[in-house]
Design a protein around this motif. Structure first.
Motif, PDB file in Angstrom:
ATOM      1  N   LYS A   1      -3.220   3.103   8.240  1.00 58.00           N
ATOM      2  CA  LYS A   1      -2.200   4.159   8.263  1.00 58.00           C
ATOM      3  C   LYS A   1      -2.890   5.486   8.566  1.00 58.00           C
ATOM      4  O   LYS A   1      -3.932   5.790   7.995  1.00 58.00           O
ATOM      5  N   ILE A   2      -2.283   6.267   9.466  1.00 61.63           N
ATOM      6  CA  ILE A   2      -2.827   7.578   9.842  1.00 61.63           C
ATOM      7  C   ILE A   2      -1.751   8.628   9.619  1.00 61.63           C
ATOM      8  O   ILE A   2      -0.609   8.450  10.049  1.00 61.63           O
TER       9      ILE A   2
ATOM     10  N   ALA B   1      -6.029   5.799   6.125  1.00 55.28           N
ATOM     11  CA  ALA B   1      -6.207   4.792   5.088  1.00 55.28           C
ATOM     12  C   ALA B   1      -6.851   3.570   5.748  1.00 55.28           C
ATOM     13  O   ALA B   1      -6.480   3.197   6.866  1.00 55.28           O
ATOM     14  N   ARG B   2      -7.807   2.948   5.047  1.00 55.98           N
ATOM     15  CA  ARG B   2      -8.548   1.829   5.623  1.00 55.98           C
ATOM     16  C   ARG B   2      -8.603   0.650   4.661  1.00 55.98           C
ATOM     17  O   ARG B   2      -8.782   0.838   3.461  1.00 55.98           O
TER      18      ARG B   2
ATOM     19  N   GLY C   1     -10.440   2.251   1.469  1.00 51.30           N
ATOM     20  CA  GLY C   1     -11.006   3.589   1.569  1.00 51.30           C
ATOM     21  C   GLY C   1     -10.138   4.504   2.399  1.00 51.30           C
ATOM     22  O   GLY C   1      -9.076   4.116   2.886  1.00 51.30           O
ATOM     23  N   VAL C   2     -10.596   5.731   2.530  1.00 52.87           N
ATOM     24  CA  VAL C   2      -9.929   6.729   3.356  1.00 52.87           C
ATOM     25  C   VAL C   2     -10.982   7.489   4.142  1.00 52.87           C
ATOM     26  O   VAL C   2     -12.143   7.567   3.740  1.00 52.87           O
TER      27      VAL C   2
ATOM     28  N   MET D   1       0.831  -1.203   0.000  1.00 51.90           N
ATOM     29  CA  MET D   1       0.000   0.000   0.000  1.00 51.90           C
ATOM     30  C   MET D   1       0.865   1.252   0.000  1.00 51.90           C
ATOM     31  O   MET D   1       2.005   1.244   0.454  1.00 51.90           O
ATOM     32  N   SER D   2       0.290   2.319  -0.524  1.00 53.74           N
ATOM     33  CA  SER D   2       0.892   3.647  -0.451  1.00 53.74           C
ATOM     34  C   SER D   2      -0.235   4.654  -0.499  1.00 53.74           C
ATOM     35  O   SER D   2      -1.344   4.347  -0.939  1.00 53.74           O
ATOM     36  N   GLY D   3       0.042   5.856  -0.034  1.00 54.11           N
ATOM     37  CA  GLY D   3      -1.006   6.864  -0.042  1.00 54.11           C
ATOM     38  C   GLY D   3      -0.480   8.231   0.320  1.00 54.11           C
ATOM     39  O   GLY D   3       0.675   8.381   0.740  1.00 54.11           O
TER      40      GLY D   3
END
Length: 148
Positions: free
Chosen positions: A60-61, A52-53, A100-101, A25-27
């Motif tokens: 990740k927060i 991130a969900r 999702g986010v 994952m990345s975001g």
């Protein structure tokens, strides 16, 4: 639009995704723009702005800040916060059904906050190579049997 400061939670999710047993994952969220619309003063704050969900669970927060702009002769003062990002990194859990986010923040009365964002979840390359290797072995056996 309330005349009081408000706390917001905004979320977006994509359901019905193909399961991914070993995801990477990345975001990120972009430069946050916050704009006053009424009184020449704007504040946006958060102790966890972007979450991130995977399957509804936080993975990740990002974003711990208190951003403020004031002054000027007329409403419309604005400011910009720094972007933040993560990854690529191994996700702490597989994807079963959704990604999702969500965004959580406080904002002064009648003001506006905007930010671009992304959250990417892809199969871990090693996992893909494992299946490709298994496919090659299977194909080799089928071809060998057809020539016998």
């Amino acid at each position: 639009l309330s005349g009081l400061n408000q706390n917001f939670t905004v979320s977006a999710s994509l359901g019905g995704v193909t399961p991914i047993p070993f995801p990477t994952m990345s975001g990120s969220f972009g430069g946050i723009t916050y704009t006053d619309t009424n009184d020449r003063d704007v504040t946006v704050s958060s102790a966890g702005f972007y979450t991130a969900r995977i399957d509804g669970n936080p993975v990740k927060i990002l974003g711990n800040f208190n951003l403020h702009a004031n002054g000027g002769d007329v409403p419309g003062i604005s400011g910009q916060g720094s972007p933040e990002s993560f990854g690529p990194e191994a996700a702490p859990q597989p994807v079963s059904s959704s990604i999702g986010v969500s965004f959580d923040f406080g904002l002064t009365a009648r003001d506006v906050v905007e930010t671009p964002f992304e959250f990417l979840v892809v199969p871990e390359p090693g996992f893909a190579f494992l299946f490709a290797g298994i496919g090659v072995i299977f194909l080799a056996r089928v071809l060998r049997r057809s020539t016998d």
